[in-house]
Write a protein that holds these residues in place. Sequence first.
Motif, mmCIF file in Angstrom:
data_model
loop_
_atom_site.group_PDB
_atom_site.id
_atom_site.type_symbol
_atom_site.label_atom_id
_atom_site.label_comp_id
_atom_site.label_asym_id
_atom_site.label_seq_id
_atom_site.Cartn_x
_atom_site.Cartn_y
_atom_site.Cartn_z
ATOM 1 N N ILE A 11 127.618 10.375 -11.355
ATOM 2 C CA ILE A 11 126.718 11.519 -11.484
ATOM 3 C C ILE A 11 127.262 12.520 -12.494
ATOM 4 C CG2 ILE A 11 125.778 13.519 -10.250
ATOM 5 C CD1 ILE A 11 125.563 11.716 -7.766
ATOM 6 N N LYS A 12 128.592 12.717 -12.489
ATOM 7 C CA LYS A 12 129.189 13.656 -13.450
ATOM 8 C C LYS A 12 129.042 13.132 -14.881
ATOM 9 C CE LYS A 12 132.817 16.965 -13.920
ATOM 10 N NZ LYS A 12 133.748 17.775 -13.136
ATOM 11 N N LYS A 13 129.269 11.832 -15.069
ATOM 12 C CA LYS A 13 129.077 11.229 -16.393
ATOM 13 C C LYS A 13 127.636 11.406 -16.866
ATOM 14 C CE LYS A 13 132.505 7.452 -16.183
ATOM 15 N NZ LYS A 13 132.629 5.973 -16.044
ATOM 16 N N LEU A 14 126.711 11.188 -15.941
ATOM 17 C CA LEU A 14 125.287 11.292 -16.260
ATOM 18 C C LEU A 14 124.944 12.706 -16.721
ATOM 19 C CD1 LEU A 14 122.873 9.316 -16.059
ATOM 20 C CD2 LEU A 14 122.360 10.337 -13.847
ATOM 21 N N HIS A 15 125.473 13.705 -16.000
ATOM 22 C CA HIS A 15 125.202 15.089 -16.376
ATOM 23 C C HIS A 15 125.799 15.421 -17.736
ATOM 24 C CE1 HIS A 15 126.144 19.511 -16.287
ATOM 25 N NE2 HIS A 15 124.848 19.503 -16.107
ATOM 26 N N GLN A 16 127.025 14.951 -17.985
ATOM 27 C CA GLN A 16 127.665 15.219 -19.270
ATOM 28 C C GLN A 16 126.912 14.559 -20.422
ATOM 29 O OE1 GLN A 16 131.627 13.809 -18.436
ATOM 30 N NE2 GLN A 16 132.312 15.749 -17.590
ATOM 31 N N LYS A 17 126.345 13.397 -20.169
ATOM 32 C CA LYS A 17 125.638 12.660 -21.219
ATOM 33 C C LYS A 17 124.264 13.256 -21.505
ATOM 34 C CE LYS A 17 124.426 7.991 -22.707
ATOM 35 N NZ LYS A 17 124.595 6.538 -22.432
ATOM 36 N N LEU A 18 123.543 13.632 -20.444
ATOM 37 C CA LEU A 18 122.158 14.067 -20.603
ATOM 38 C C LEU A 18 122.010 15.574 -20.709
ATOM 39 C CD1 LEU A 18 120.435 11.682 -18.019
ATOM 40 C CD2 LEU A 18 120.716 11.342 -20.484
ATOM 41 N N GLY A 19 122.991 16.335 -20.204
ATOM 42 C CA GLY A 19 122.914 17.792 -20.263
ATOM 43 C C GLY A 19 121.765 18.366 -19.452
ATOM 44 N N GLN A 22 119.747 0.541 -18.222
ATOM 45 C CA GLN A 22 120.978 0.396 -19.010
ATOM 46 C C GLN A 22 121.933 1.552 -18.728
ATOM 47 O OE1 GLN A 22 120.475 0.644 -23.304
ATOM 48 N NE2 GLN A 22 122.242 -0.679 -23.645
ATOM 49 N N LEU A 23 121.396 2.756 -18.632
ATOM 50 C CA LEU A 23 122.209 3.941 -18.388
ATOM 51 C C LEU A 23 122.931 3.850 -17.048
ATOM 52 C CD1 LEU A 23 122.927 6.858 -19.409
ATOM 53 C CD2 LEU A 23 120.978 7.647 -18.068
ATOM 54 N N LEU A 24 122.233 3.353 -16.030
ATOM 55 C CA LEU A 24 122.782 3.287 -14.674
ATOM 56 C C LEU A 24 123.365 1.924 -14.328
ATOM 57 C CD1 LEU A 24 119.932 5.268 -12.887
ATOM 58 C CD2 LEU A 24 122.233 6.091 -13.354
#
Length: 368
Positions: free
Chosen positions: A176-184, A119-121
């Motif tokens: 990838i940037k969204k993923l990093h911002q979401k997961l930290g 779902q995340l990806l």
Amino acid sequence: MGFLDIKRATKSYGAVKVLHETDISIEEGEFLVLVGPSGCGKSTLLNMIAGLEEVSSGDIAIRGRSMNGVKPAERNIAMVFQSYALYPNMTVRGNIAFGMEMHGIPKPERERKIGEVAQLLQIEPLLDRKPGQLSGGQRQRVAMGRALTRDPDVFLFDEPLSNLDAKLRVDMRTEIKKLHQKLGTTIVYVTHDQIEALTLSTRIAVMYGGHVQQLGTPKEIYDNPANMFVAGFMGSPSMNLFPAKVTGHEGRPAAEIRLGDGSLARLPFAQGFEGQEGREIMLGIRPEAITDRDGADRNARALQVIDARVEVTEPAGSDIFVVSQMGGRDVTGRFRADVPVRAGEHFPFAINMDKAVAFDPKTEMRIS
């Protein structure tokens, strides 16, 4: 002490040292990009963090625990490769689940994690397909999904976008940037693409010749390069570097340069260089600080307009790149697209010396 500490780490193959003493401290949640040309040591350093290469000397620690001698499988890291490294005979679901199966995670828990990362990806419709039925971008998402199920201390990315076409690389950078911002999550990311480095990172380590040339935020690296290599490598188009001599102009220190038609121009510095008349320097100015008069920064303290011959114009949609000769070298300015500038004619170039930096031509280190 950081979350991931690299202390005086080196790597040698026999008598050849490919990574010199390297010190980097990475905080939890940081996105560090290792960037540089091929052979600079960035992938070697990433492989040392992963445990795929042994440290010749020095130490690498995660959460305060030394990783020297610790097997890759015991480091709690997850790695995403350039080649995706997917099993072609398995479905997407099977590829994502494989690592969890090997670690004995029960099936209900595996299914829950697969559902979360899918779902995340946004790969839920692809779960029953095999890698051969996927595009490059979809395969990269699956490789990332497999890494995400691990819940590791550190994610390692080894040039994950280099096999994708230009548009897809831009799209995946955003993901990838969204993923990093979401997961930290804490990420160490290797690339030779300086635009990737500038857009993705919280900090950048610029590498060349087995040394870290500069470590800093994207803004620090771009605005205040430590040396001529960093200045010329980071940015697209790269920083203009051309010889000049310190002189005086209307009571202020200035850079004297020879233009393509043989005439001399003087560019007053915003600050510094008092009492250094006659000193030879390499002047560094970004293309956006060389523009047309009306497009120049109205708040610039040291704006100088000079008349120079246009050698080449390169339309680029919203901008037009204009090339002239300064100091015997081609210098690129970024003009507004509707400016009536033509090759072979003279045109006023507005140069913002607030943004200029200077380097010692012998040591190539920054001096202002």
